[in-house]
Motif scaffolding. Structure first.
Motif, PDB file in Angstrom:
ATOM      1  N   VAL A 117       0.817  -1.183   0.018  1.00 19.49           N
ATOM      2  CA  VAL A 117       0.151   0.093   0.044  1.00 19.49           C
ATOM      3  C   VAL A 117       0.853   1.249   0.021  1.00 19.49           C
ATOM      4  O   VAL A 117       0.580   2.294  -0.675  1.00 19.49           O
ATOM      5  CB  VAL A 117      -0.818  -0.092   1.064  1.00 19.49           C
ATOM      6  N   HIS A 118       1.913   1.334   0.688  1.00 22.38           N
ATOM      7  CA  HIS A 118       2.945   2.215   0.688  1.00 22.38           C
ATOM      8  C   HIS A 118       3.489   2.673  -0.909  1.00 22.38           C
ATOM      9  O   HIS A 118       3.702   3.810  -0.916  1.00 22.38           O
ATOM     10  CB  HIS A 118       4.050   2.081   1.458  1.00 22.38           C
ATOM     11  N   THR A 119       3.613   1.664  -1.499  1.00 24.75           N
ATOM     12  CA  THR A 119       4.188   1.824  -2.837  1.00 24.75           C
ATOM     13  C   THR A 119       3.083   2.623  -3.578  1.00 24.75           C
ATOM     14  O   THR A 119       3.417   3.700  -4.434  1.00 24.75           O
ATOM     15  CB  THR A 119       4.431   0.714  -3.606  1.00 24.75           C
ATOM     16  N   ALA A 120       1.724   2.032  -3.482  1.00 27.34           N
ATOM     17  CA  ALA A 120       0.592   2.966  -4.170  1.00 27.34           C
ATOM     18  C   ALA A 120       0.588   4.332  -3.740  1.00 27.34           C
ATOM     19  O   ALA A 120       0.121   5.359  -4.133  1.00 27.34           O
ATOM     20  CB  ALA A 120      -0.574   2.265  -3.897  1.00 27.34           C
ATOM     21  N   GLY A 123       3.155   6.388  -5.416  1.00 27.01           N
ATOM     22  CA  GLY A 123       2.525   7.031  -6.613  1.00 27.01           C
ATOM     23  C   GLY A 123       1.632   8.151  -6.629  1.00 27.01           C
ATOM     24  O   GLY A 123       1.476   9.017  -7.710  1.00 27.01           O
ATOM     25  N   ASP A 124       0.681   8.001  -5.591  1.00 31.88           N
ATOM     26  CA  ASP A 124      -0.129   9.129  -5.478  1.00 31.88           C
ATOM     27  C   ASP A 124       0.404  10.427  -5.007  1.00 31.88           C
ATOM     28  O   ASP A 124       0.094  11.285  -5.579  1.00 31.88           O
ATOM     29  CB  ASP A 124      -1.241   8.512  -4.517  1.00 31.88           C
ATOM     30  N   ILE A 125       1.609  10.391  -4.382  1.00 35.43           N
ATOM     31  CA  ILE A 125       2.219  11.545  -3.744  1.00 35.43           C
ATOM     32  C   ILE A 125       2.926  12.166  -4.991  1.00 35.43           C
ATOM     33  O   ILE A 125       2.936  13.099  -5.217  1.00 35.43           O
ATOM     34  CB  ILE A 125       3.363  11.108  -2.396  1.00 35.43           C
ATOM     35  N   ASP A 126       3.564  11.158  -5.897  1.00 35.44           N
ATOM     36  CA  ASP A 126       4.151  11.555  -7.107  1.00 35.44           C
ATOM     37  C   ASP A 126       3.189  12.438  -8.168  1.00 35.44           C
ATOM     38  O   ASP A 126       3.607  13.571  -8.632  1.00 35.44           O
ATOM     39  CB  ASP A 126       4.764  10.414  -7.988  1.00 35.44           C
ATOM     40  N   GLN A 131       0.951  17.521 -10.102  1.00 35.76           N
ATOM     41  CA  GLN A 131      -0.165  18.642  -9.999  1.00 35.76           C
ATOM     42  C   GLN A 131       0.074  20.051  -9.613  1.00 35.76           C
ATOM     43  O   GLN A 131      -0.217  21.172 -10.128  1.00 35.76           O
ATOM     44  CB  GLN A 131      -1.328  17.962  -9.344  1.00 35.76           C
ATOM     45  N   LEU A 132       0.902  19.925  -8.353  1.00 29.92           N
ATOM     46  CA  LEU A 132       1.347  21.207  -7.735  1.00 29.92           C
ATOM     47  C   LEU A 132       2.177  21.945  -8.605  1.00 29.92           C
ATOM     48  O   LEU A 132       2.207  23.142  -8.586  1.00 29.92           O
ATOM     49  CB  LEU A 132       2.084  20.858  -6.378  1.00 29.92           C
ATOM     50  N   LYS A 133       3.045  21.257  -9.179  1.00 30.26           N
ATOM     51  CA  LYS A 133       4.126  21.859  -9.986  1.00 30.26           C
ATOM     52  C   LYS A 133       3.475  22.511 -10.989  1.00 30.26           C
ATOM     53  O   LYS A 133       3.827  23.577 -11.627  1.00 30.26           O
ATOM     54  CB  LYS A 133       5.119  20.704 -10.559  1.00 30.26           C
ATOM     55  N   GLU A 134       2.563  21.811 -11.627  1.00 26.67           N
ATOM     56  CA  GLU A 134       1.883  22.619 -12.724  1.00 26.67           C
ATOM     57  C   GLU A 134       1.037  23.796 -12.484  1.00 26.67           C
ATOM     58  O   GLU A 134       0.837  24.791 -13.014  1.00 26.67           O
ATOM     59  CB  GLU A 134       0.734  21.355 -13.521  1.00 26.67           C
ATOM     60  N   GLU A 135       0.448  23.730 -11.321  1.00 25.66           N
ATOM     61  CA  GLU A 135      -0.419  24.733 -10.656  1.00 25.66           C
ATOM     62  C   GLU A 135       0.662  25.846 -10.559  1.00 25.66           C
ATOM     63  O   GLU A 135       0.348  27.122 -10.614  1.00 25.66           O
ATOM     64  CB  GLU A 135      -1.033  24.486  -9.496  1.00 25.66           C
ATOM     65  N   ARG A 136       1.702  25.615  -9.812  1.00 19.67           N
ATOM     66  CA  ARG A 136       2.961  26.573  -9.416  1.00 19.67           C
ATOM     67  C   ARG A 136       3.345  27.358 -11.207  1.00 19.67           C
ATOM     68  O   ARG A 136       3.352  28.586 -11.055  1.00 19.67           O
ATOM     69  CB  ARG A 136       4.192  26.048  -9.147  1.00 19.67           C
ATOM     70  N   LYS A 137       3.603  26.492 -12.014  1.00 14.59           N
ATOM     71  CA  LYS A 137       3.696  27.060 -13.415  1.00 14.59           C
ATOM     72  C   LYS A 137       2.916  28.128 -13.849  1.00 14.59           C
ATOM     73  O   LYS A 137       2.799  29.237 -14.258  1.00 14.59           O
ATOM     74  CB  LYS A 137       3.888  26.060 -14.335  1.00 14.59           C
TER      75      LYS A 137
END
Length: 150
Positions: A117-120, A123-126, A131-137
């Motif tokens: 579950v930690h691996t999943a 992936g969710d964190i990534d 998404q946050l990087k896109e919003e920042r741009k």
């Protein structure tokens, strides 16, 4: 019945998203597939069915017998459907999560075991970071500098 390969600690996870059963009779024959899975689980375990039944009994707090396991493993015995609690107990006692996964995929689910579950979550964190990087741009294009006091 052919013996299932013994890989109790190795789940051959498929990364294709499972599609849930839809439409008329999409899950027809599921009881027989469950019975065959129970048979494969029992046949792949080196312990006797009495030992497996005893461990299931302890886990569930109710009496499970070898005769019950034999009935659950027989697709011909229509009157002996496997209760989900007993199926789960059988999987836990035998560590055969790999044989539960194909049944779950029929309903559009997939199985992660324990700390997988930690691996999943990684992936969710990534995905969230992207998404946050896109919003920042997007914001960086129009965001003014914050005034500073001197």
């Amino acid at each position: 019945m052919a013996k299932a390969k013994i890989h109790p600690d190795q789940l051959g996870f498929l990364f294709e998203a499972p599609a849930p059963a839809r439409g008329e009779a999409a899950l027809a024959g599921i009881e027989q597939r469950i019975c065959r899975t129970v048979g494969s689980i029992l046949n792949s375990d080196s312990r006797s069915r009495e030992v497996i039944a005893a461990e299931m009994s302890v886990l569930l707090g109710e009496e499970i017998s070898r005769a019950m396991l034999d009935a659950y493993a027989s697709p011909a015995r229509d009157g002996h459907k496997v209760p989900m609690s007993r199926m789960f107990a059988l999987v836990v006692v035998t560590h055969r999560h790999d044989l539960l996964d194909p049944l779950l995929r029929e309903i559009g689910a997939a199985l992660l075991v324990g700390e997988e579950v930690h691996t999943a979550r990684l992936g969710d964190i990534d995905r969230e970071i992207e998404q946050l990087k896109e919003e920042r741009k997007r914001l960086a294009v129009s965001a003014p500098r914050i005034r500073r006091g001197k």
